[in-house]
Design a protein around this motif. Structure first.
Motif, PDB file in Angstrom:
ATOM      1  N   LEU A  25       2.834   4.752  -1.234  1.00 25.66           N
ATOM      2  CA  LEU A  25       3.031   4.892   0.212  1.00 25.66           C
ATOM      3  C   LEU A  25       4.595   4.275   0.330  1.00 25.66           C
ATOM      4  CD1 LEU A  25       2.191   4.611   3.204  1.00 25.66           C
ATOM      5  CD2 LEU A  25       1.248   2.330   3.323  1.00 25.66           C
ATOM      6  N   ALA A  26       5.339   3.488  -0.056  1.00 22.78           N
ATOM      7  CA  ALA A  26       6.605   3.170  -0.490  1.00 22.78           C
ATOM      8  C   ALA A  26       7.449   4.408  -0.647  1.00 22.78           C
ATOM      9  CB  ALA A  26       7.025   2.714  -1.166  1.00 22.78           C
ATOM     10  N   HIS A  27       7.283   5.694  -1.679  1.00 19.68           N
ATOM     11  CA  HIS A  27       7.511   6.527  -2.201  1.00 19.68           C
ATOM     12  C   HIS A  27       7.097   8.177  -0.900  1.00 19.68           C
ATOM     13  CE1 HIS A  27       9.140   9.751  -4.424  1.00 19.68           C
ATOM     14  NE2 HIS A  27       7.566  10.866  -3.795  1.00 19.68           N
ATOM     15  N   ARG A  28       5.880   7.837  -0.174  1.00 15.09           N
ATOM     16  CA  ARG A  28       6.004   8.644   0.935  1.00 15.09           C
ATOM     17  C   ARG A  28       6.856   8.235   2.389  1.00 15.09           C
ATOM     18  NH1 ARG A  28      -0.534   9.750   1.476  1.00 15.09           N
ATOM     19  NH2 ARG A  28      -0.834  10.538  -0.626  1.00 15.09           N
ATOM     20  N   THR A  29       6.884   7.318   2.436  1.00 13.09           N
ATOM     21  CA  THR A  29       7.610   6.261   3.735  1.00 13.09           C
ATOM     22  C   THR A  29       9.222   6.831   3.571  1.00 13.09           C
ATOM     23  OG1 THR A  29       7.655   4.389   3.080  1.00 13.09           O
ATOM     24  CG2 THR A  29       6.013   5.171   4.500  1.00 13.09           C
ATOM     25  N   ALA A  33       8.545  -0.727  -1.027  1.00 13.24           N
ATOM     26  CA  ALA A  33       7.450  -1.205  -1.896  1.00 13.24           C
ATOM     27  C   ALA A  33       7.575  -2.680  -1.320  1.00 13.24           C
ATOM     28  CB  ALA A  33       7.408  -1.351  -2.829  1.00 13.24           C
ATOM     29  N   ARG A  34       8.904  -3.970  -1.566  1.00 14.85           N
ATOM     30  CA  ARG A  34       8.841  -4.679  -0.395  1.00 14.85           C
ATOM     31  C   ARG A  34       8.667  -5.033   0.775  1.00 14.85           C
ATOM     32  NH1 ARG A  34      13.861  -8.726  -3.373  1.00 14.85           N
ATOM     33  NH2 ARG A  34      12.697 -10.364  -2.082  1.00 14.85           N
ATOM     34  N   HIS A  35       9.372  -3.678   1.487  1.00 17.43           N
ATOM     35  CA  HIS A  35       8.942  -3.775   2.371  1.00 17.43           C
ATOM     36  C   HIS A  35       7.287  -3.528   2.947  1.00 17.43           C
ATOM     37  CE1 HIS A  35      11.208  -2.254   6.447  1.00 17.43           C
ATOM     38  NE2 HIS A  35       9.924  -2.816   6.748  1.00 17.43           N
ATOM     39  N   ILE A  36       6.965  -2.153   2.596  1.00 15.60           N
ATOM     40  CA  ILE A  36       5.384  -2.856   2.702  1.00 15.60           C
ATOM     41  C   ILE A  36       4.687  -3.600   2.151  1.00 15.60           C
ATOM     42  CG2 ILE A  36       3.828  -1.135   1.992  1.00 15.60           C
ATOM     43  CD1 ILE A  36       5.647   0.783   3.421  1.00 15.60           C
ATOM     44  N   GLY A  37       5.013  -4.606   1.707  1.00 20.15           N
ATOM     45  CA  GLY A  37       3.811  -5.436   1.384  1.00 20.15           C
ATOM     46  C   GLY A  37       4.340  -6.819   2.153  1.00 20.15           C
ATOM     47  N   ALA A  38       5.780  -6.286   2.323  1.00 15.25           N
ATOM     48  CA  ALA A  38       6.680  -7.713   3.290  1.00 15.25           C
ATOM     49  C   ALA A  38       5.445  -7.521   5.328  1.00 15.25           C
ATOM     50  CB  ALA A  38       7.574  -8.151   3.641  1.00 15.25           C
ATOM     51  N   GLN A  53       6.978   6.368  10.273  1.00 17.97           N
ATOM     52  CA  GLN A  53       7.150   6.741   9.007  1.00 17.97           C
ATOM     53  C   GLN A  53       5.876   6.492   8.401  1.00 17.97           C
ATOM     54  OE1 GLN A  53      10.841   4.420   8.879  1.00 17.97           O
ATOM     55  NE2 GLN A  53      10.808   6.010   7.203  1.00 17.97           N
ATOM     56  N   ILE A  54       4.647   4.710   8.682  1.00 18.34           N
ATOM     57  CA  ILE A  54       3.514   4.728   7.996  1.00 18.34           C
ATOM     58  C   ILE A  54       2.431   5.789   8.373  1.00 18.34           C
ATOM     59  CG2 ILE A  54       2.060   2.814   7.592  1.00 18.34           C
ATOM     60  CD1 ILE A  54       4.727   0.770   7.752  1.00 18.34           C
TER      61      ILE A  54
END
Length: 72
Positions: A25-29, A33-38, A53-54
């Motif tokens: 998902l991080a790559h797509r946005t 990955a740390r931001h997505i996880g947070a 974006q998400i």
């Protein structure tokens, strides 16, 4: 439940439903990955831009992240 928690639960549910990792998902946005996880842990609020974006990366309406569901 506050809106950050609703967003976190829905993001995780939708991402898992599409069988994506946080890294994918991080790559797509273009986010980390740390931001997505947070965001998924409700440690960080998503801005409107990030929400867009998400939602675009997951091909869902942004409202789906903000609607409280009874699934856990």
């Amino acid at each position: 439940m506050d809106l950050n928690e609703v967003m976190a639960r829905n993001l995780r549910r939708i991402r898992h439903g599409q069988k994506l990792t946080q890294e994918e998902l991080a790559h797509r946005t273009g986010l980390s990955a740390r931001h997505i996880g947070a965001i998924e842990r409700a440690e960080m609020s998503a801005t409107i831009t990030v929400l867009g974006q998400i939602s675009q990366a997951l091909a869902v309406d942004p409202r789906e992240f903000l609607t409280e569901t009874n699934t856990g």
